[in-house]
Design an enzyme around this catalytic site. Structure first.
Site, mmCIF file in Angstrom:
data_model
loop_
_atom_site.group_PDB
_atom_site.id
_atom_site.type_symbol
_atom_site.label_atom_id
_atom_site.label_comp_id
_atom_site.label_asym_id
_atom_site.label_seq_id
_atom_site.Cartn_x
_atom_site.Cartn_y
_atom_site.Cartn_z
ATOM 1 N N SER A 167 17.556 28.173 58.961
ATOM 2 C CA SER A 167 16.587 27.313 59.631
ATOM 3 C C SER A 167 16.622 25.958 58.944
ATOM 4 O O SER A 167 16.266 25.850 57.774
ATOM 5 C CB SER A 167 15.192 27.941 59.522
ATOM 6 N N ASP A 223 13.596 25.106 67.197
ATOM 7 C CA ASP A 223 12.237 25.634 66.988
ATOM 8 C C ASP A 223 11.277 24.451 66.948
ATOM 9 O O ASP A 223 11.415 23.555 66.117
ATOM 10 C CB ASP A 223 12.182 26.422 65.665
ATOM 11 N N LYS A 280 19.594 27.294 63.315
ATOM 12 C CA LYS A 280 18.371 26.844 63.997
ATOM 13 C C LYS A 280 17.996 25.490 63.441
ATOM 14 O O LYS A 280 18.072 25.281 62.225
ATOM 15 C CB LYS A 280 17.281 27.890 63.761
ATOM 16 N N GLU A 334 12.523 28.053 70.523
ATOM 17 C CA GLU A 334 11.469 28.865 69.909
ATOM 18 C C GLU A 334 10.145 28.125 69.963
ATOM 19 O O GLU A 334 10.062 26.956 69.581
ATOM 20 C CB GLU A 334 11.884 29.168 68.464
ATOM 21 N N LYS A 342 8.201 38.419 62.895
ATOM 22 C CA LYS A 342 7.983 38.231 61.457
ATOM 23 C C LYS A 342 7.091 39.377 61.036
ATOM 24 O O LYS A 342 5.950 39.485 61.501
ATOM 25 C CB LYS A 342 7.293 36.897 61.186
ATOM 26 N N GLY A 351 11.598 34.430 59.337
ATOM 27 C CA GLY A 351 11.378 34.360 57.897
ATOM 28 C C GLY A 351 10.248 33.389 57.621
ATOM 29 O O GLY A 351 9.869 32.599 58.488
HETATM 30 O O1 OSB Z 1 8.548 28.697 62.535
HETATM 31 O O2 OSB Z 1 10.032 30.080 61.941
HETATM 32 C C1 OSB Z 1 9.178 29.251 61.643
HETATM 33 C C2 OSB Z 1 9.188 28.724 57.848
HETATM 34 C C3 OSB Z 1 7.830 28.664 57.595
HETATM 35 C C4 OSB Z 1 6.947 28.732 58.635
HETATM 36 C C5 OSB Z 1 7.423 28.884 59.950
HETATM 37 C C6 OSB Z 1 8.771 28.978 60.216
HETATM 38 C C7 OSB Z 1 9.672 28.850 59.127
HETATM 39 C C8 OSB Z 1 11.122 28.809 59.290
HETATM 40 C C9 OSB Z 1 11.954 29.179 58.096
HETATM 41 O O3 OSB Z 1 11.668 28.403 60.282
HETATM 42 C C10 OSB Z 1 12.418 30.570 58.128
HETATM 43 C C11 OSB Z 1 13.105 30.984 56.845
HETATM 44 O O4 OSB Z 1 14.163 30.465 56.522
HETATM 45 O O5 OSB Z 1 12.578 31.866 56.140
HETATM 46 MG MG MG Z 2 9.280 29.572 64.334
#
Ligand code: OSB
Ligand code: MG
Length: 382
Positions: free
Chosen positions: A149, A202, A175, A227, A276, A304
C-alpha cells in the site's frame, strides 16, 4: 453440521484457558517514511499489545487501532477501556470461544478491542497445543500473496519511484492511495509507466456521489478495484456507484461484521471485500465473512493496519483460510520499520511469495529488549 455449514465450528468449541496474568503494553515505532492517506498522515505506529500468560506460556496479540480516530472510531484509548472494563471480565476458564463470542456480542461494536482478546486467546491455545495458528484454524500451510500500500506522495516522481521499487521487489499487486484532486493524473502516470501492473486505488472515503463522473474516469486504467471511494459509514450509495462504474468496488471501512458484508453483497455495493481481522472483531468473524463471500462469488483479501510483526503475522495466518483469493496489504516489514519488535521480519521470497513463519502460534518471536526499548506504557490488568 456439515463442513460447509461453518468454517468456525471447531474453533468455537475450544476452551478458554485460565489466564495467570494479562498486560497491555503500548509501543511506539517510528515509520521509515510518513504514510499519507486522504484522512491523515501517520509518522509512526503506536500499537497497543496484549500479553497473556497461562501456565508459563506467553502469547502476544496486537490491537490494530491507532491513537487517533481518523481511520476508524476505535482508538488505543477506547480499546483499552473496553478491554479492561467490559471484555476481560467476561474471559473465564470453562467458557468456550463460541460462548465468549456470545458474551462479547452484548458489547456493541468495538471490534478491534474484541479481536485483540480473541486473537490473543487463539494464539495462546495454539502455543499450548504446539501447533501453528493456521493449523488451529484448520488450514494447511501455503505461500501467501504479497501486496503493498503506497501512501500519498508529494510529487508524481516520488510516487513513480515508490511503485518502481515495489515492482522491483516482486509484489503481486500495488495499491496507491488517492484523494480528490490527487487521483486521475496520478493513476495515469503510474499506468503509463507500468502497463501490466496489477494496480488498485484506495480513497479511504474521500468522495461522494457528486464525484461519480470523476470516479468513472478511473475505468480507463484497468484497475483491479477502487477501495472505499465513498463515506466510511455508507453501503447503499456504493451500490449506486457500482452500477455506474466498470471497475470493481471494494469495501473496507464500511464492513464491521458478517451482517455488513451480507448487506453489501445483497445490495451489489461491492464486488470485493477487504477483510481486516481487527476491524471485524477477530479471526472467527473474518472466516465467516470470507465464507459468505465465497458463497456469493465475491473476492476477498486481507487488509493491513501497518501492524508490527505480531499483527502482520496474524494477517498472514488468516490468509490460509478459504476465500482469500486476492493479494492483500501484506508487505515486507521494511516498508514500515527499520527494526520491528518481532523476528523474523516479513521478507518476500521468490516470485513475490510470503512464507508463513514456522513454529507454534504465530511463528514469530517477540523480542523482549525491543519491546522494552519501544514501550511508552505498560499496564497490568490481571
Ligand atoms: O485503508 O487500508 C487502509 C493503513 C492504515 C489505515 C488504513 C489503511 C491502511 C493501509 C496500509 O492501506 C495497509 C498496510 O500496509 O498494512
Ligand atoms: Mg483501505
Amino acid at each position: 453440521m456439515n463442513e460447509h455449514a461453518s468454517p468456525t465450528a471447531a474453533l468455537e468449541s475450544l476452551a478458554v484457558p485460565k489466564l495467570d496474568r494479562v498486560d497491555l503494553v503500548t509501543v511506539k515505532l517510528p515509520f521509515v517514511a510518513p504514510f499519507g492517506t486522504s484522512v491523515h498522515v501517520w509518522t509512526d505506529k503506536e500499537a497497543m499489545l496484549m500479553r497473556l500468560e497461562s501456565g508459563g506460556v506467553i502469547a502476544w496479540s496486537e490491537c490494530v487501532s491507532d491513537p487517533d480516530p481518523f481511520y476508524f472510531y476505535e482508538t488505543n484509548g477506547t480499546a483499552r477501556h473496553i478491554i479492561k472494563d467490559f471484555l476481560l471480565p467476561l474471559v473465564e476458564p470453562g467458557t468456550t470461544l463460541g460462548g465468549l463470542g456470545e458474551r462479547f456480542r452484548r458489547v456493541r461494536g468495538h471490534g478491534m478491542a474484541k479481536a485483540t482478546v480473541e486473537n490473543g486467546l487463539l494464539i495462546l491455545i495454539s502455543l499450548q497445543k504446539g501447533v501453528p495458528l493456521h493449523a488451529l484454524l484448520g488450514r494447511p500451510a501455503k505461500k501467501i500473496m504479497s501486496g503493498i500500500s503506497i501512501g500519498l506522495k508529494e510529487t508524481p516522481g516520488a510516487l513513480l519511484a515508490a511503485v518502481e521499487h515495489a515492482v522491483g521487489r516482486g509484489y503481486h499487486r500495488v495499491k496507491m492511495k488517492v484523494k480528490k484532486g490527487q487521483d486521475i493524473d496520478w493513476v495515469r502516470a503510474v499506468r503509463d509507466r507500468f502497463p501490466d501492473l496489477r494496480l488498485m486505488v484506495d480513497a479511504n472515503g474521500d468522495y461522494s456521489l457528486a464525484d461519480t463522473d470523476r470516479l468513472r474516469q478511473l475505468d480507463a486504467f484497468d484497475l483491479m478495484m477502487v477501495e472505499q471511494p465513498l463515506s466510511y459509514t455508507d453501503i447503499y450509495q456504493h451500490s449506486l456507484l457500482q452500477k455506474e462504474m466498470k471497475t470493481a468496488i471494494c469495501l473496507d471501512e464500511s464492513i464491521h461484521s458478517l451482517a455488513d458484508a451480507a448487506a453489501a453483497i445483497a445490495l451489489g455495493a461491492c464486488r470485493i471485500v477487504n477483510i481486516k481481522q481487527g476491524r471485524v472483531g477477530g479471526l472467527l468473524e473474518s472466516m465467516r465473512i470470507a465464507r459468505d463471500c465465497v458463497d456469493h462469488g465475491v473476492d476477498v483479501w486481507s487488509g493491513g493496519m501497518d501492524e508490527t510483526g505480531i499483527g502482520r503475522a496474524v494477517n498472514i495466518h488468516l490468509q490460509t483460510a478459504e476465500g482469500f483469493t486476492l493479494p492483500g496489504d501484506t508487505s515486507e516489514t521494511s516498508v514500515y520499520f527499520d527494526e520491528d519488535i518481532a523476528d523474523p521480519p516479513v521478507v518476500l521470497g521468490a516470485g513475490g511469495w510470503i512464507d508463513i513463519p514456522e513454529g507454534p502460534g504465530l511463528g514469530v518471536r517477540v523480542v523482549a529488549d525491543r519491546v522494552l526499548k519501544r514501550a511508552i506504557s505498560w499496564e497490568r490488568l490481571r
